[in-house]
Write a protein that holds these residues in place. Sequence first.
Motif, PDB file in Angstrom:
ATOM      1  N   LYS A 123      45.961  42.705  36.577  1.00 34.36           N
ATOM      2  CA  LYS A 123      45.600  43.054  37.944  1.00 34.36           C
ATOM      3  C   LYS A 123      44.156  42.632  38.224  1.00 34.36           C
ATOM      4  CE  LYS A 123      46.828  47.185  39.149  1.00 34.36           C
ATOM      5  NZ  LYS A 123      47.250  48.563  39.316  1.00 34.36           N
ATOM      6  N   LEU A 124      43.857  42.349  39.483  1.00 35.44           N
ATOM      7  CA  LEU A 124      42.490  42.028  39.881  1.00 35.44           C
ATOM      8  C   LEU A 124      41.632  43.287  39.833  1.00 35.44           C
ATOM      9  CD1 LEU A 124      43.124  39.720  42.984  1.00 35.44           C
ATOM     10  CD2 LEU A 124      42.466  39.020  40.681  1.00 35.44           C
ATOM     11  N   THR A 126      39.133  46.086  41.241  1.00 40.09           N
ATOM     12  CA  THR A 126      38.737  46.749  42.482  1.00 40.09           C
ATOM     13  C   THR A 126      37.692  47.801  42.137  1.00 40.09           C
ATOM     14  OG1 THR A 126      40.431  48.471  42.318  1.00 40.09           O
ATOM     15  CG2 THR A 126      41.017  46.469  43.548  1.00 40.09           C
ATOM     16  N   TYR A 144      40.964  40.255  50.209  1.00 38.26           N
ATOM     17  CA  TYR A 144      40.927  40.426  48.749  1.00 38.26           C
ATOM     18  C   TYR A 144      41.864  41.552  48.344  1.00 38.26           C
ATOM     19  CZ  TYR A 144      39.292  41.176  43.990  1.00 38.26           C
ATOM     20  OH  TYR A 144      39.239  41.321  42.623  1.00 38.26           O
ATOM     21  N   TYR A 148      44.946  41.486  45.815  1.00 37.97           N
ATOM     22  CA  TYR A 148      45.083  42.467  44.731  1.00 37.97           C
ATOM     23  C   TYR A 148      46.477  43.095  44.748  1.00 37.97           C
ATOM     24  CZ  TYR A 148      44.817  47.001  42.441  1.00 37.97           C
ATOM     25  OH  TYR A 148      45.098  48.093  41.664  1.00 37.97           O
ATOM     26  N   ASP A 152      49.430  42.992  42.033  1.00 40.77           N
ATOM     27  CA  ASP A 152      49.946  44.245  41.495  1.00 40.77           C
ATOM     28  C   ASP A 152      51.477  44.235  41.517  1.00 40.77           C
ATOM     29  OD1 ASP A 152      49.488  46.827  40.447  1.00 40.77           O
ATOM     30  OD2 ASP A 152      49.746  47.739  42.401  1.00 40.77           O
TER      31      ASP A 152
END
Length: 161
Positions: A123-124, A126, A144, A148, A152
Motif C-alpha cells: 500500500k502507498l 499516508t 493521491y 492510495y 488498497d
Amino acid sequence: FPVTIQYVGMEQIEKDWFILGWSAKWLFSNETMSYFVSSQESIERDDRRILNELWKVMNDATVLIGHNIKGFDVPKITARFIFHQILPPKPLQMIDTLAAVKPLAFSSNKLKYITMYLNLKTKLKTDLQLWKDCEAGDEKSLRYMEKYCVGDTLALEEAFV
C-alpha cells in the motif's frame, strides 16, 4: 497488557466525519472503480454523489470482500446512507479478510503488514497531514488518496486470492 480507551463526548466533536472516496473492483476484473469527492465537495463535506455511486455498486454485488469490512466499512457507509436518507442496498454476503487472518497469529493483522509479509502488492504511504489536506479540498492530495485507495483495492484482491 493494559488498554486505554478514550471516549469523545458530543461536545468535543468539532466537525462530523464524511467519506472522501472509495475504490472497488469486481473480483478478477482488470478494471477498478473509484469515486472521490471534488475539492468543493470536500470543503463542504458533501459525500452524497459518491455514496449514490457506491450504492449502485453495492446493490449490483453478490458478495462484498474487504479487510475489516464488517467492523468498519459497512457500518460507516450505512451511517452516511442514513444521513443522506439513502435507502440501504439489498442485503449482501460479506467476506471479512480481517476475521480470516486473526486466528493465524501474524505479528500484525493490518492489511499493509499482511501484504508485506506475503511479499504482495504494498500500500502507498499516508499520514495525518494527507487526510487534513484532503479535507481542506487540496486537489493534489485528493488524487493521491484516490491512487492510495485503488492500490488498497488491488492489494486486498491479491491477498484474498
